[in-house]
Scaffold this motif. Structure first.
Motif, PDB file in Angstrom:
ATOM      1  N   THR A 200      -6.465   8.807  -6.696  1.00  0.00           N
ATOM      2  CA  THR A 200      -6.233   7.584  -5.901  1.00  0.00           C
ATOM      3  C   THR A 200      -5.786   7.886  -4.469  1.00  0.00           C
ATOM      4  N   GLY A 201      -5.060   8.976  -4.321  1.00  0.00           N
ATOM      5  CA  GLY A 201      -4.557   9.294  -2.984  1.00  0.00           C
ATOM      6  C   GLY A 201      -5.573  10.018  -2.125  1.00  0.00           C
ATOM      7  N   ASN A 202      -6.730  10.309  -2.705  1.00  0.00           N
ATOM      8  CA  ASN A 202      -7.725  11.114  -1.992  1.00  0.00           C
ATOM      9  C   ASN A 202      -8.633  10.217  -1.154  1.00  0.00           C
ATOM     10  N   LEU A 203      -8.413  10.202   0.153  1.00  0.00           N
ATOM     11  CA  LEU A 203      -9.225   9.341   1.012  1.00  0.00           C
ATOM     12  C   LEU A 203     -10.570  10.008   1.295  1.00  0.00           C
ATOM     13  N   GLU A 204     -11.567   9.180   1.481  1.00  0.00           N
ATOM     14  CA  GLU A 204     -12.923   9.675   1.786  1.00  0.00           C
ATOM     15  C   GLU A 204     -12.955  10.377   3.129  1.00  0.00           C
ATOM     16  N   LYS A 205     -12.266   9.738   4.103  1.00  0.00           N
ATOM     17  CA  LYS A 205     -12.177  10.358   5.417  1.00  0.00           C
ATOM     18  C   LYS A 205     -10.803  10.077   5.995  1.00  0.00           C
ATOM     19  N   MET A 206     -10.432  10.798   7.046  1.00  0.00           N
ATOM     20  CA  MET A 206      -9.089  10.656   7.583  1.00  0.00           C
ATOM     21  C   MET A 206      -8.858   9.246   8.124  1.00  0.00           C
ATOM     22  N   VAL A 207      -7.623   8.734   7.902  1.00  0.00           N
ATOM     23  CA  VAL A 207      -7.282   7.433   8.468  1.00  0.00           C
ATOM     24  C   VAL A 207      -6.305   7.628   9.618  1.00  0.00           C
ATOM     25  N   SER A 208      -6.361   6.716  10.564  1.00  0.00           N
ATOM     26  CA  SER A 208      -5.444   6.751  11.694  1.00  0.00           C
ATOM     27  C   SER A 208      -4.159   6.036  11.293  1.00  0.00           C
ATOM     28  N   LEU A 209      -3.018   6.609  11.684  1.00  0.00           N
ATOM     29  CA  LEU A 209      -1.748   6.002  11.283  1.00  0.00           C
ATOM     30  C   LEU A 209      -1.197   5.075  12.358  1.00  0.00           C
ATOM     31  N   GLY A 210      -2.061   4.628  13.213  1.00  0.00           N
ATOM     32  CA  GLY A 210      -1.578   3.738  14.275  1.00  0.00           C
ATOM     33  C   GLY A 210      -2.053   4.277  15.598  1.00  0.00           C
ATOM     34  N   ASP A 211      -1.322   3.931  16.652  1.00  0.00           N
ATOM     35  CA  ASP A 211      -1.845   4.300  17.966  1.00  0.00           C
ATOM     36  C   ASP A 211      -1.309   5.639  18.474  1.00  0.00           C
ATOM     37  N   ASN A 212      -0.607   6.373  17.630  1.00  0.00           N
ATOM     38  CA  ASN A 212      -0.075   7.654  18.123  1.00  0.00           C
ATOM     39  C   ASN A 212      -1.005   8.838  17.814  1.00  0.00           C
ATOM     40  N   GLN A 213      -2.233   8.538  17.429  1.00  0.00           N
ATOM     41  CA  GLN A 213      -3.253   9.560  17.207  1.00  0.00           C
ATOM     42  C   GLN A 213      -2.888  10.548  16.118  1.00  0.00           C
ATOM     43  N   GLN A 214      -2.241  10.073  15.080  1.00  0.00           N
ATOM     44  CA  GLN A 214      -2.015  10.942  13.918  1.00  0.00           C
ATOM     45  C   GLN A 214      -2.980  10.473  12.820  1.00  0.00           C
TER      46      GLN A 214
END
Ligand SMILES: Nc1ncnc2c1ncn2[C@@H]1O[C@H](COP(=O)(O)OP(=O)(O)OP(=O)(O)O)[C@@H](O)[C@H]1O
Ligand SMILES: [Mg+2]
Length: 338
Positions: A307-321
């Motif tokens: 369940t925790g395995n994302l298909e691709k990276m997600v952005s955590l907001g506007d700080n580019q993480q």
């Protein structure tokens, strides 16, 4: 921030006797002009393979399975480096993109004086500079890497490993490239020499603003040079962000583990811990998250590894993480108590 390189869905395969392994799996990331990006990860995570695709040095049994490497030229035009003919790519080598790798000093020709290396490099790339101008430039670059001018008259065997590595750095800058890719540039050197060379690289970057990509498995070293950091695990980039975010507020359990394992970054010895287990065999990957067998989230029953395995990276907001872990909030929360 303007990108200089955009990696888009890049995958690299190696064919082996036991099957085909994907050493770089669907990597998407931007490298901005003028920044220093670090790529960290354990041995075999795919760092060299990833940067070899930018340098177009992947050789059989390896091949780029898919993806694009978009290079942004200074004049605003873009080109997919992977689509260029070998001849066309050669016009980018040294003049736009150059590299310094581990033990690069071994590529110096033992029969040539150092100054002849500068002359040959310039001539091989049709530099318009005269011999006098090339040698003046070589002297200037030697000063930048803190080598005395007389080094230009030496043969490689007369120099120490650290001096040779500095010669290579100077040489790589001769044709004023825009992007310098460093693959474990200090790994073969002693600790004092390592820090000395890092300091030189930092100064060069400060003065010229050249973009640098710095691969290493040495987390302690990278923290002193880079602006942003990409964390690789088993062929994937699992987290990417500003150094302080990834180091202080990691959003992937693997990054957290890597950072917690570094003695110099932590005061409390009791909290240092190596990551248990080993990276997976790329020829035999289980479905779901590749880090799951070593992950504390799985061990604590917070994640089932799927369940925790994302298909691709997600952005955590506007700080580019960016992260590949769906449970990143929990990871970040824990980092505050580390
Ligand atoms: N020529 C090759 N043939 C088969 N597999 C290869 C080859 N080169 C690399 N690989 C595989 O690709 C994966 C990534 O290797 P790579 O050298 O890119 O890792 P790395 O992160 O640079 O490691 P290190 O820190 O040891 O330099 C590894 O699993 C490796 O076994
Ligand atoms: Mg490597």
């Amino acid at each position: 921030m303007e990108p200089i390189i955009e990696l888009k869905n890049l995958s690299v395969d190696f064919r082996t006797n036991s099957g085909t392994l994907r050493a770089v799996d669907n990597v998407t990331m931007d490298i901005y002009r003028g920044e220093i990006v670090g790529i960290i990860g354990e041995s075999g995570s795919g760092k060299t393979t990833l940067i070899s695709s930018i340098l177009r040095t992947i050789r059989a049994p390896g091949r780029i399975a898919e993806g694009e490497v978009i290079y942004h030229c200074k004049d605003g035009t873009t080109v997919d480096l992977l689509k260029l003919s070998e001849k066309d790519y050669n016009s980018y080598r040294w003049t736009e993109i150059t590299t310094v790798f581990q033990a690069a000093q071994n590529v110096l020709n033992p029969t040539l004086r150092i100054k002849e290396h500068f002359l040959e490099t310039a001539m091989a790339h049709n530099s318009k500079l005269t011999k006098r101008e090339i040698l003046d430039k070589a002297k200037e670059l030697c000063a930048k890497v803190r080598l005395e001018e007389r080094v230009l008259d030496s043969y490689p065997h007369q120099l120490s490993g650290g001096m040779k590595q500095r010669v290579i750095i100077a040489l790589s800058l001769l044709l004023e490239p825009e992007l310098l890719i460093l693959d474990e540039p200090t790994t073969a050197l002693d600790v004092i020499t390592q820090w000395y060379i890092l300091d030189i690289l930092r100064k060069i970057h400060e003065e010229s603003g050249i973009t640098m990509v710095f691969c290493t498995h040495d987390v302690a070293i990278i923290g002193s040079v880079v602006d942003r950091i990409a964390v690789m695990y088993a062929g994937q980039i699992v987290e990417y962000g500003k150094l302080e975010d990834v180091f202080l507020r990691p959003a992937h359990p693997y990054s957290r583990g890597l950072i917690r394992a570094v003695p110099s970054l932590r005061d409390d010895i009791s909290k240092r811990a190596a990551i248990p287990g080993y990276p997976p065999n790329l020829l035999d990957l289980a479905p779901g998250c590749r880090f799951a067998p070593r992950c504390f989230l799985k061990e604590q029953g917070i994640c089932d590894g799927i369940t925790g395995n994302l298909e691709k990276m997600v952005s955590l907001g506007d700080n580019q993480q960016y992260t590949l872990c769906g449970h990143w909030k929990e990871v970040k929360r824990l980092a505050t108590t580390d």
